[in-house]
Design a protein around this motif. Structure first.
Motif, PDB file in Angstrom:
ATOM      1  N   GLY A  62     -11.295  -1.081  -6.494  1.00  0.00           N
ATOM      2  CA  GLY A  62     -12.081  -0.181  -5.654  1.00  0.00           C
ATOM      3  C   GLY A  62     -11.699  -0.255  -4.186  1.00  0.00           C
ATOM      4  O   GLY A  62     -10.833  -1.026  -3.781  1.00  0.00           O
ATOM      5  N   ASN A  63     -12.349   0.587  -3.403  1.00  0.00           N
ATOM      6  CA  ASN A  63     -12.143   0.584  -1.959  1.00  0.00           C
ATOM      7  C   ASN A  63     -13.438   0.213  -1.258  1.00  0.00           C
ATOM      8  O   ASN A  63     -14.505   0.227  -1.876  1.00  0.00           O
TER       9      ASN A  63
ATOM     10  N   ARG B 206       0.844  -1.191   0.000  1.00  0.00           N
ATOM     11  CA  ARG B 206       0.000   0.000   0.000  1.00  0.00           C
ATOM     12  C   ARG B 206       0.879   1.241   0.000  1.00  0.00           C
ATOM     13  O   ARG B 206       1.801   1.359   0.794  1.00  0.00           O
TER      14      ARG B 206
ATOM     15  N   MET C 141     -20.271  10.357   1.923  1.00  0.00           N
ATOM     16  CA  MET C 141     -19.775  11.701   2.179  1.00  0.00           C
ATOM     17  C   MET C 141     -20.901  12.716   2.243  1.00  0.00           C
ATOM     18  O   MET C 141     -20.652  13.924   2.291  1.00  0.00           O
TER      19      MET C 141
ATOM     20  N   ASP D 138     -12.582   1.948   3.958  1.00  0.00           N
ATOM     21  CA  ASP D 138     -11.555   2.610   3.156  1.00  0.00           C
ATOM     22  C   ASP D 138     -10.388   1.717   2.769  1.00  0.00           C
ATOM     23  O   ASP D 138      -9.375   2.201   2.283  1.00  0.00           O
TER      24      ASP D 138
ATOM     25  N   ARG E   3      -6.098   7.762   2.858  1.00  0.00           N
ATOM     26  CA  ARG E   3      -7.540   7.488   2.804  1.00  0.00           C
ATOM     27  C   ARG E   3      -7.958   6.609   3.979  1.00  0.00           C
ATOM     28  O   ARG E   3      -8.982   6.828   4.622  1.00  0.00           O
ATOM     29  N   GLU E   4      -7.142   5.595   4.257  1.00  0.00           N
ATOM     30  CA  GLU E   4      -7.501   4.642   5.313  1.00  0.00           C
ATOM     31  C   GLU E   4      -7.529   5.307   6.687  1.00  0.00           C
ATOM     32  O   GLU E   4      -8.397   5.006   7.496  1.00  0.00           O
ATOM     33  N   ARG E   5      -6.619   6.236   6.946  1.00  0.00           N
ATOM     34  CA  ARG E   5      -6.565   6.820   8.296  1.00  0.00           C
ATOM     35  C   ARG E   5      -7.373   8.091   8.442  1.00  0.00           C
ATOM     36  O   ARG E   5      -7.868   8.401   9.514  1.00  0.00           O
TER      37      ARG E   5
ATOM     38  N   LEU F  82     -10.011  13.564   0.917  1.00  0.00           N
ATOM     39  CA  LEU F  82     -10.367  14.294  -0.310  1.00  0.00           C
ATOM     40  C   LEU F  82      -9.795  15.710  -0.274  1.00  0.00           C
ATOM     41  O   LEU F  82      -9.274  16.203  -1.278  1.00  0.00           O
TER      42      LEU F  82
ATOM     43  N   GLN G 164      -5.028   5.791  -6.009  1.00  0.00           N
ATOM     44  CA  GLN G 164      -5.048   5.181  -4.682  1.00  0.00           C
ATOM     45  C   GLN G 164      -6.265   5.636  -3.882  1.00  0.00           C
ATOM     46  O   GLN G 164      -6.866   4.847  -3.158  1.00  0.00           O
ATOM     47  N   TYR G 165      -6.638   6.899  -4.018  1.00  0.00           N
ATOM     48  CA  TYR G 165      -7.809   7.375  -3.288  1.00  0.00           C
ATOM     49  C   TYR G 165      -9.050   6.586  -3.681  1.00  0.00           C
ATOM     50  O   TYR G 165      -9.858   6.208  -2.834  1.00  0.00           O
ATOM     51  N   PHE G 166      -9.217   6.329  -4.995  1.00  0.00           N
ATOM     52  CA  PHE G 166     -10.433   5.652  -5.459  1.00  0.00           C
ATOM     53  C   PHE G 166     -10.278   4.137  -5.561  1.00  0.00           C
ATOM     54  O   PHE G 166     -11.240   3.442  -5.895  1.00  0.00           O
ATOM     55  N   GLY G 167      -9.060   3.630  -5.319  1.00  0.00           N
ATOM     56  CA  GLY G 167      -8.857   2.187  -5.388  1.00  0.00           C
ATOM     57  C   GLY G 167      -8.734   1.640  -6.812  1.00  0.00           C
ATOM     58  O   GLY G 167      -8.928   0.457  -7.046  1.00  0.00           O
TER      59      GLY G 167
ATOM     60  N   GLN H 145      -8.442  -1.294   0.516  1.00  0.00           N
ATOM     61  CA  GLN H 145      -8.366  -1.633  -0.900  1.00  0.00           C
ATOM     62  C   GLN H 145      -9.025  -2.982  -1.183  1.00  0.00           C
ATOM     63  O   GLN H 145      -8.827  -3.938  -0.431  1.00  0.00           O
TER      64      GLN H 145
ATOM     65  N   GLY I 161     -10.065   8.940   6.449  1.00  0.00           N
ATOM     66  CA  GLY I 161     -11.440   8.824   5.960  1.00  0.00           C
ATOM     67  C   GLY I 161     -11.609   9.612   4.672  1.00  0.00           C
ATOM     68  O   GLY I 161     -10.753  10.404   4.299  1.00  0.00           O
ATOM     69  N   PRO I 162     -12.736   9.394   3.986  1.00  0.00           N
ATOM     70  CA  PRO I 162     -12.878   9.964   2.642  1.00  0.00           C
ATOM     71  C   PRO I 162     -12.903  11.486   2.583  1.00  0.00           C
ATOM     72  O   PRO I 162     -12.405  12.065   1.637  1.00  0.00           O
ATOM     73  N   ARG I 163     -13.456  12.155   3.618  1.00  0.00           N
ATOM     74  CA  ARG I 163     -13.578  13.614   3.512  1.00  0.00           C
ATOM     75  C   ARG I 163     -12.241  14.322   3.664  1.00  0.00           C
ATOM     76  O   ARG I 163     -11.831  15.095   2.800  1.00  0.00           O
TER      77      ARG I 163
END
Lengths: 409, 133
Positions: free
Chosen positions: B29-30, A65, B61, B17, A72-74, A81, A300-303, B19, A76-78
């Motif tokens: 995707g995640n 990773r 979100m 979140d 992103r994992e730590r 982002l 990486q953000y979107f996988g 992978q 969170g998405p907001r």
């Protein structure tokens, strides 16, 4: 031999971060304005990037990773982002400047207006990303970038009083012609250049591209311990040469041609040729680093599937992002913006977002899900935490200082 | 197939979140959200599906309407109108920093735009099917 070649991921990451177009000029400018009084900021930055690059390389080798996965994992998405948008814009600005830098280096050799060469530079960068294997890429541009060591040769040829050079660096004071604010502003610019987030985006993603595993933990350590200090040494050599040659003549540095000036005056045509090759390689390397990083962090953000090791068809969105970023940055460069100003602003803006990138690295380098038994030791966590505090202070101080000093004027 | 025995996990830390990877080890995707279902006696919450894809991310979100629209839109592009953004837990093979799934990336919502970009943009550029090494 293989061991030696294996360090070029770190070397290229560092050259692209420490001596790209804006930093070449910033280093020379600080040497001319502050003598060696800001050398400490480079050293503090080198130690910081070594600590954090080691962690993200280790996490990448053990978990596959890269840094933006961790963000992103730590966060969170907001929050991730917010970091993504900031980092992406900074990458885009920096890339525009680097493309202009590549074009400038070519134009210094070929005497064509550099603006005509920007589309050509962008095309060249894209071709390398589209066709050249990752490891060939890092070796070619890492190795060529080492010609910047000619700055160190020039310092040695000037034959300074080494004792006083070291003494001046070790006992910094604010020159009478400067204010504490400009002193702090330039210190942050140098520190920020050393810890530019795209270095860790590129380094950790490169580790995944090269399929590092647990066996490569030693390679990781060698990479960070050679690559980043080497970048710092180049930075200091440029600063020292400018302090020795330009400062006594009261020459202020504001453009790339003035960076080459002291080498040419000390080492002649051959030295100048080496500098031009080095500048071309460093700016080109930084262009590769920033355009790839733009694709890496979004992927990486979107996988998404990402990386040069995949056929473009198998990482379609990644390649489209890189392509779009190169087109936009090229167009922005052609408008004739001053590439030096653009990178200086983007470094300082990047400094404001530093903790959002480095905090997740520190957390997950302690998570056995990610690194198994290779968690941070106490000493590592101690120093990494100190740096996290520094990063937070820097991020809070950056924008006010930029306003107070009118960006270092 | 019987549901595998449940285990306790901190969904917020160990699931969200992360992978996803398909059966051919392609990144797909995640974990954008998790579907939770109460047990019959309403005492235990089970994570029953991984939710993944742009619509699920938008919903998580706070963009509820955009998210619902995206989920429905992508479902509409499938042959049988099923929702490819919902991955039942029985298709999860292993948990960790990477979550391995017993599915093909092509069948997931997070992969929909990949297919479009590949077919309409990248495959028109010469060399798109060559490995770089």
């Amino acid at each position: 031999m293989k061991r030696i070649l294996a360090v070029f991921l770190g070397v290229l990451s560092a050259i692209g971060g420490f001596v790209d177009i804006g930093d070449l000029v910033a280093n020379a400018a600080t040497g001319a304005r502050f003598d060696m009084n800001l050398a400490w900021a480079v050293v503090v930055g080198v130690v910081g990037i070594v600590i954090y690059a080691e962690m993200c390389g280790r996490v990448a080798a053990l978990s596959k990773r890269a840094v933006f996965d961790l963000v992103r994992e730590r966060l969170g998405p907001r929050m991730a982002l917010a970091n993504l948008v900031a980092s992406f814009l900074i990458n885009l600005l920096t890339l525009a400047a680097e493309l202009a830098g590549v074009a400038l280096a070519l134009s210094l050799a070929a005497s064509v207006n550099y603006l005509f060469l920007i589309p050509f530079a962008a095309l060249l960068v894209w071709l390398v990303i589209w066709r050249m294997p990752f490891e060939t890429m890092e070796r070619v541009f890492g190795l060529l970038g080492l010609t910047l060591l000619v700055f160190a040769v020039a310092v040695w040829r000037v034959g300074p009083d080494w004792g006083s050079l070291v003494h001046d660096s070790a006992t910094p004071r604010i020159p009478s012609s400067e204010t504490p604010w400009t002193f702090a502003y330039y210190a942050i610019a140098l520190f920020g250049a050393a810890m530019t987030p795209y270095e860790v985006f590129f380094f950790s993603s490169g580790a995944v591209e090269e399929r590092w595993t647990e066996k490569d933990l030693a390679t990781n350590r060698i990479n960070v311990l050679i690559g980043f200090p080497l970048g710092g040494a180049l930075s200091l050599a440029i600063m020292a040469l400018s302090h020795l040659v330009l400062a006594p003549r009261n020459i202020d540095v504001g453009a790339l041609s003035q960076v080459t000036l002291p080498v040419a005056s000390v080492l002649g045509r051959l030295g100048l040729a080496a500098v031009l090759i080095g500048i071309f390689a460093a700016t080109f390397g930084a262009a590769l680093e920033t355009s790839l990083s733009a694709g890496y962090i979004i992927g990486q953000y979107f996988g998404w599937p990402w990386g040069k090791f995949l056929r473009p068809r198998r990482a379609a969105r990644f390649h489209v992002v890189v392509l779009i970023v190169l087109v936009i940055a090229g167009l922005f460069g052609i408008t004739g913006v001053d590439p030096v100003k653009v990178t200086e602003y983007s470094i300082v803006l990047a400094a404001a977002a530093l903790p959002l990138t480095y905090f997740p690295i520190l957390v997950l380098a302690n998570d056995s899900d990610y690194v198994g038994e290779h968690r941070n030791g106490r000493v590592m966590n101690f120093f990494a935490s100190i740096y996290l505090v520094i990063l937070v202070i820097v991020s809070l101080a950056t924008i006010p200082l930029m306003i107070i000093t009118k960006a270092g004027a | 197939m019987a549901e595998p025995a449940a285990r306790t996990l901190w969904a917020g830390l160990e699931l969200l979140d992360r992978q996803l990877r398909d059966r051919h080890r392609v990144l797909c995707g995640n974990v954008d959200d998790v579907e939770l279902t109460y047990s019959e006696d309403r005492r235990i919450l089970y994570a029953t599906a991984i939710l993944s894809g742009p619509g699920r991310l938008a919903r998580r979100m706070g963009g509820r309407r955009l998210g619902d629209w995206l989920v429905a839109f992508i479902a509409g592009t499938t042959n049988d109108n099923h929702d490819p953004s919902r991955i039942p837990f029985r298709l999860v093979q292993s948990l960790g920093p990477v979550i391995d799934l017993a599915v093909d990336a092509a069948d997931l919502a997070a992969h929909a735009t990949e297919r479009w970009v590949r077919d309409h943009v990248i495959s028109h550029i010469p060399g798109s099917d060559d490995a770089a090494e």
